[in-house]
Write an enzyme that holds these catalytic residues in place. Structure first.
Site, PDB file in Angstrom:
ATOM      1  N   GLY A 187       0.849  -1.189   0.000  1.00  0.00           N
ATOM      2  CA  GLY A 187       0.000   0.000   0.000  1.00  0.00           C
ATOM      3  C   GLY A 187       0.882   1.235   0.000  1.00  0.00           C
ATOM      4  O   GLY A 187       1.681   1.421   0.913  1.00  0.00           O
ATOM      5  N   SER A 188       0.786   2.080  -1.002  1.00  0.00           N
ATOM      6  CA  SER A 188       1.796   3.111  -1.162  1.00  0.00           C
ATOM      7  C   SER A 188       1.385   4.113  -2.237  1.00  0.00           C
ATOM      8  O   SER A 188       0.219   4.208  -2.584  1.00  0.00           O
ATOM      9  CB  SER A 188       3.126   2.459  -1.517  1.00  0.00           C
ATOM     10  OG  SER A 188       2.908   1.406  -2.445  1.00  0.00           O
TER      11      SER A 188
END
Length: 229
Positions: A187-188
């Site tokens: 997640g980024s």
């Protein structure tokens, strides 16, 4: 395309050890209780899909900037590229693509060119959708010089859950548009700093597909006219 190919995607080798860990935990959960085991099965399948690495069809027209990540455009604003890249201190248009834990996390080159610099900087782990994530979070930055001499920066930014940025290239590498250059777990966000005067062709909230969605056109300026060759 066969129906099987719609649901079963290739997995990047980076994901093998994580899927193995999830699978081993699932076996233990089944020994404790069936319902816990099925939860483990669901998480194992999710982990496999997180590391999926599907083939993409990249537009071939010269001058296009392609999205480096799957996700949603979360920010479009002027900003100075990371100083560790050694680029100009002039503010450029920054387009941020936020990746949730359900997006494919393989990162692809937005343009073709030579990697002039790769710079990793440790940092914090704020939610990657926040503006301050570009400044404060762990990041890995690339400066790509195109054939016409212009430079573009693309920055991998770790998020609230992500704890590991992976980059496959080093300075001097030659990248083709849409070529894989890294990934982030889990997640980024990816920031793209467009060359001076280049206008983005996307809007906040738009869904992006890495290696396929057109982010900008190098031949279109902020005023909407074509730039001279």
């Amino acid at each position: 395309m066969r129906m099987r190919d719609t649901f079963i995607k290739p997995m990047h080798p980076e994901g093998i050890k994580f899927v193995a860990i999830f699978a081993a935990i699932t076996v233990v959960l089944f020994m404790l209780a069936n319902f816990l085991g099925w939860i483990g099965v669901g998480l194992t399948v999710w982990c496999y899909y997180f590391f999926r690495d599907p083939e993409r069809v990249t537009p071939t027209r010269e001058g296009l900037v392609i999205s480096p990540a799957d996700g949603i455009v979360s920010l479009i604003e002027p900003a100075v590229p990371p100083k560790e890249l050694g680029m100009s201190d002039e503010a450029l248009t920054r387009v941020s693509v936020f990746m949730s834990v359900f997006n494919c996390h393989i990162n692809r080159a937005p343009v073709a060119g030579e990697v002039k610099a790769v710079a990793y900087r440790p940092g914090k782990f704020f939610n990657a959708s926040l503006d301050k994530a570009s400044v404060d979070n762990e990041r890995n930055s690339l400066c790509i010089e195109m054939a016409d001499g212009r430079e573009l920066a693309v920055v991998q930014i770790a998020g609230l859950v992500a704890r590991r940025i992976v980059c496959f290239v080093t300075p001097g590498a030659k990248l083709g548009t849409g070529e894989r250059f890294g990934l982030i777990r889990f997640g980024s966000r990816l920031d793209v700093y467009l060359p001076n005067g280049v206008a983005p062709q996307v809007r906040i909230g738009q869904t992006m597909i890495a290696g396929e969605t057109i982010l900008a056109d190098l031949m279109v300026t902020d005023e909407g006219s074509s730039s001279p060759e």
